[in-house]
Enzyme design. Structure first.
Site, PDB file in Angstrom:
ATOM      1  N   GLU A 122       0.883  -1.176   0.000  1.00  7.75           N
ATOM      2  CA  GLU A 122       0.000   0.000   0.000  1.00  7.75           C
ATOM      3  C   GLU A 122       0.909   1.210   0.000  1.00  7.75           C
ATOM      4  OE1 GLU A 122      -3.175   0.021  -0.230  1.00  7.75           O
ATOM      5  OE2 GLU A 122      -3.948  -1.851   0.564  1.00  7.75           O
ATOM      6  N   CYS A 135      -2.175   9.062   2.505  1.00 10.61           N
ATOM      7  CA  CYS A 135      -1.886   8.453   1.206  1.00 10.61           C
ATOM      8  C   CYS A 135      -2.936   8.843   0.176  1.00 10.61           C
ATOM      9  CB  CYS A 135      -1.806   6.941   1.341  1.00 10.61           C
ATOM     10  SG  CYS A 135      -3.292   6.215   2.040  1.00 10.61           S
ATOM     11  N   GLU A 156       4.849  12.711  -5.124  1.00  9.72           N
ATOM     12  CA  GLU A 156       4.069  12.773  -3.894  1.00  9.72           C
ATOM     13  C   GLU A 156       4.794  13.671  -2.885  1.00  9.72           C
ATOM     14  OE1 GLU A 156       4.008   9.400  -1.167  1.00  9.72           O
ATOM     15  OE2 GLU A 156       1.869   9.718  -0.867  1.00  9.72           O
TER      16      GLU A 156
HETATM   17  P1  NAD Z   1       8.568   4.732   4.568  1.00  8.69           P
HETATM   18  O1  NAD Z   1       8.496   3.903   3.341  1.00  8.69           O
HETATM   19  O2  NAD Z   1       9.758   5.593   4.771  1.00  8.69           O
HETATM   20  O3  NAD Z   1       8.490   3.798   5.884  1.00  8.69           O
HETATM   21  C1  NAD Z   1       7.430   2.894   6.096  1.00  8.69           C
HETATM   22  C2  NAD Z   1       7.884   1.790   7.065  1.00  8.69           C
HETATM   23  O4  NAD Z   1       8.899   0.996   6.432  1.00  8.69           O
HETATM   24  C3  NAD Z   1       8.496   2.311   8.366  1.00  8.69           C
HETATM   25  O5  NAD Z   1       8.078   1.490   9.435  1.00  8.69           O
HETATM   26  C4  NAD Z   1       9.990   2.155   8.117  1.00  8.69           C
HETATM   27  O6  NAD Z   1      10.767   2.041   9.289  1.00  8.69           O
HETATM   28  C5  NAD Z   1      10.010   0.867   7.317  1.00  8.69           C
HETATM   29  N1  NAD Z   1      11.224   0.655   6.486  1.00  8.69           N
HETATM   30  C6  NAD Z   1      12.163   1.560   6.096  1.00  8.69           C
HETATM   31  N2  NAD Z   1      13.093   0.950   5.325  1.00  8.69           N
HETATM   32  C7  NAD Z   1      12.736  -0.350   5.220  1.00  8.69           C
HETATM   33  C8  NAD Z   1      13.270  -1.473   4.512  1.00  8.69           C
HETATM   34  N3  NAD Z   1      14.383  -1.388   3.777  1.00  8.69           N
HETATM   35  N4  NAD Z   1      12.607  -2.647   4.613  1.00  8.69           N
HETATM   36  C9  NAD Z   1      11.461  -2.766   5.334  1.00  8.69           C
HETATM   37  N5  NAD Z   1      10.910  -1.734   6.014  1.00  8.69           N
HETATM   38  C10 NAD Z   1      11.536  -0.540   5.952  1.00  8.69           C
HETATM   39  O7  NAD Z   1       7.232   5.588   4.604  1.00  8.69           O
HETATM   40  P2  NAD Z   1       6.796   6.714   5.645  1.00  8.69           P
HETATM   41  O8  NAD Z   1       7.592   7.961   5.408  1.00  8.69           O
HETATM   42  O9  NAD Z   1       6.770   6.147   7.011  1.00  8.69           O
HETATM   43  O10 NAD Z   1       5.269   6.943   5.213  1.00  8.69           O
HETATM   44  C11 NAD Z   1       4.879   7.769   4.166  1.00  8.69           C
HETATM   45  C12 NAD Z   1       4.486   6.977   2.941  1.00  8.69           C
HETATM   46  O11 NAD Z   1       3.505   5.991   3.258  1.00  8.69           O
HETATM   47  C13 NAD Z   1       3.843   7.854   1.884  1.00  8.69           C
HETATM   48  O12 NAD Z   1       4.361   7.540   0.621  1.00  8.69           O
HETATM   49  C14 NAD Z   1       2.376   7.479   1.972  1.00  8.69           C
HETATM   50  O13 NAD Z   1       1.629   7.734   0.803  1.00  8.69           O
HETATM   51  C15 NAD Z   1       2.464   6.036   2.286  1.00  8.69           C
HETATM   52  N6  NAD Z   1       1.197   5.536   2.852  1.00  8.69           N
HETATM   53  C16 NAD Z   1       0.424   4.692   2.088  1.00  8.69           C
HETATM   54  C17 NAD Z   1      -0.812   4.246   2.572  1.00  8.69           C
HETATM   55  C18 NAD Z   1      -1.709   3.337   1.757  1.00  8.69           C
HETATM   56  O14 NAD Z   1      -2.588   2.704   2.339  1.00  8.69           O
HETATM   57  N7  NAD Z   1      -1.560   3.270   0.437  1.00  8.69           N
HETATM   58  C19 NAD Z   1      -1.239   4.664   3.833  1.00  8.69           C
HETATM   59  C20 NAD Z   1      -0.436   5.526   4.572  1.00  8.69           C
HETATM   60  C21 NAD Z   1       0.786   5.954   4.069  1.00  8.69           C
END
Ligand code: NAD
Length: 494
Positions: free
Chosen positions: A258, A292, A391
């Site tokens: 997601e 998101c 985004e």
């Molecule tokens: P991010 O991708 O930086 O981090 C998300 C999670 O992944 C965190 O818990 C982080 O610690 C973890 N992570 C980081 N590196 C990783 C790796 N190599 N392997 C596995 N996990 C890892 O995102 P963010 O800044 O926390 O959130 C913002 C993003 O989330 C935006 O792009 C937003 O659109 C998206 N989002 C999507 C939805 C949806 O349902 N489509 C909902 C909410 C947020």
């Protein structure tokens, strides 16, 4: 912050991370440290994954009836509701979202997510078909059972913008289907996720079924590649999503992603403009644009554009910006200083390129402390500006114009993302026609983010892979299995 649990939750107990590693969790509204949180290492993730595997292979959870699990999950949902105020305040402090939104929407939705999937799991029954076959010269009848056992161990990795809602959106179906799991909250806002451990214990969820590992990206990476994990539900940015999917390829784990969006708000001249302005403002400025499904691109019919922008500016000026813990606040700070700088860089670059700032574009004078950034409206943008194509995940709405329906659809689809779209029109045939041609996973007509939890949630293109909600989630968290039983006429010796 006193009396808040900050440790890992493994096999039903709160424990320190190996070597007592910790990271600082900053409160966006005060810019000061809210808590020092245990930071899971790869060894800690391994401990959690071993506990989850043990619960999946030898514990009672997957072997209980769906009804028995639903009873326990019902108590889990009750526990969340009982602490609605406490959890809502904690989420408001950790994320910076207005407390009213956290309590009234996010916490209540968290409890609803759990109850909803506990109910769905009870309808997720075996199927049986009958057929004929010949085997070793005998005429046989076959009873074919399609069973739906749990996948095993799930990893749920979530971002910081709505931890309770997003965590439970995945925990609900994962646990209701009989899986055990490891939940990895974001390092930016881990506290409400950690609190779920105690509530799970009180509800009677067996040890090892739910494990929680706050930590940095490395903890997520260790989880994504862990051999004990059978399925991963990842919510976050597209770049991380790609890394998670690559890790899954190694051991062929099933994965759902997601990811982010750049969702268009298409406003037609025949829409009720006043209501639409309120709807568009909500779609982009709710949670300070850190959603998101934020409707970050306004695509408005030229002949009503200037009237509509005036209405929108009024909506912006009405927003109550302030302390997220104050009851009437509608708009709080962004998650961090770095994120505010990033948001500002998109705006600065667009203005330098010729865009016109109609509102915002800077931090407010008050509150003086906190990572605030004003709701921003950018007109006269070029579709090639980064502010239009990438985004931002912040409170920035760009404005484009169209003269006919075809042009509106072309602009809406001119993006790598495909999460949501909003169509504002009073004509049903137009709404259906446009919805059909827009390449997104979800289209809302004359509304924003109204959810029936049975329907599919997810994105097309770079916005993700797979769908969540109702039977879509249950399909992900179960492994269809055939049991074929052959029987024939009684055989008589001689
Ligand atoms: P991010 O991708 O930086 O981090 C998300 C999670 O992944 C965190 O818990 C982080 O610690 C973890 N992570 C980081 N590196 C990783 C790796 N190599 N392997 C596995 N996990 C890892 O995102 P963010 O800044 O926390 O959130 C913002 C993003 O989330 C935006 O792009 C937003 O659109 C998206 N989002 C999507 C939805 C949806 O349902 N489509 C909902 C909410 C947020």
């Amino acid at each position: 912050m006193k009396d808040v649990e900050t440790r890992l939750f493994i096999a039903g107990r709160y424990v320190e991370a190996a070597k007592s590693a910790r990271f600082a969790d900053i409160e966006p509204a005060t810019e000061s440290e809210l808590a020092e949180v245990s930071s899971a290492s790869a060894d800690d993730v391994n401990r959690a994954a071993v506990a989850a595997r043990e619960a999946a292979d030898h514990g009672p959870w997957p072997r209980m009836s769906a009804e028995a699990r639903a009873n326990i999950l019902g108590r889990f949902a009750d526990g969340i509701e009982k602490r609605a105020r406490e959890l809502g305040m904690l989420e408001a402090r950790d994320v910076g979202k207005p407390v009213a939104e956290c309590v009234n929407h996010d916490v209540s939705r968290a409890a609803r997510n759990i109850r909803f999937f506990a109910a769905v799991a009870q309808t997720w029954t075996h199927e049986a078909t009958q057929s004929d076959a010949k085997f070793l010269g005998r005429d046989l009848k076959l009873v074919n059972l399609t069973e739906r056992p749990p996948v095993g161990v799930g990893a749920i990795i979530i971002p910081w913008n709505s931890p309770l809602m997003l965590g439970t959106w995945n925990l609900g179906p994962c646990l209701a289907a009989g899986n055990s799991c490891v939940l990895k909250p974001s390092e930016m806002a881990p506290l409400t996720s950690i609190a779920l451990g105690e509530i799970a214990n009180e509800a009677g969820i067996p040890p090892g079924v739910l494990n929680i590992v706050p930590g940095l990206g490395e903890a997520g990476a260790a989880l994504a590649s862990h051999p004990n994990v059978d399925a991963i539900a990842f919510t976050g940015g597209a770049a991380t999503g790609r890394r998670v999917m690559a890790a899954c390829a190694e051991s062929l784990k099933r994965v759902t992603l997601e990811l982010g969006g750049k969702s268009p708000n298409l406003v037609f001249a025949d829409a009720n403009l006043k209501q639409t302005a309120a709807g568009v403002a909500r779609s982009i400025y709710r949670s300070q644009g850190q959603s998101c499904v934020a409707g970050s691109r306004l695509i408005v019919e030229s002949r009503v554009a200037s009237d509509f922008l005036e209405l929108l500016k009024k909506e912006i000026s009405r927003l109550k910006i302030g302390d997220p813990l104050q009851e009437g606040t509608e708009y709080g700070p962004l998650i961090s200083a770095a994120h505010r700088d990033r948001v500002d860089s998109f705006v600065t670059e667009a203005v330098a390129g010729g865009a016109k700032l109609l509102a915002g574009g800077k931090a407010p004078i008050t509150p003086a402390t906190g990572f605030y950034y004003l709701p921003t409206l950018l007109d006269e943008v070029d579709p090639n500006f980064r502010a239009v194509s990438e985004e931002i995940f912040g409170p920035v709405l760009t404005v484009e114009r169209f003269d006919d329906e075809g042009q509106a659809i072309t602009s809406a689809n001119a993006t790598r993302y495909g999460l949501a779209a909003y169509v504002w029109t009073s004509k049903v045939d137009r709404a259906l026609r446009v919805a059909e041609r827009i390449k997104t996973g979800m289209v809302w007509v004359n509304s924003f983010f109204l959810r029936d939890l049975r329907t599919p949630f997810g994105g097309a293109k770079m916005s993700g892979l797979g769908r969540q909600g109702g039977r879509f989630s249950m399909e992900f968290w179960t492994e269809p299995k055939l049991v074929c039983i052959a029987y024939g006429e009684e055989e008589h010796d001689g």
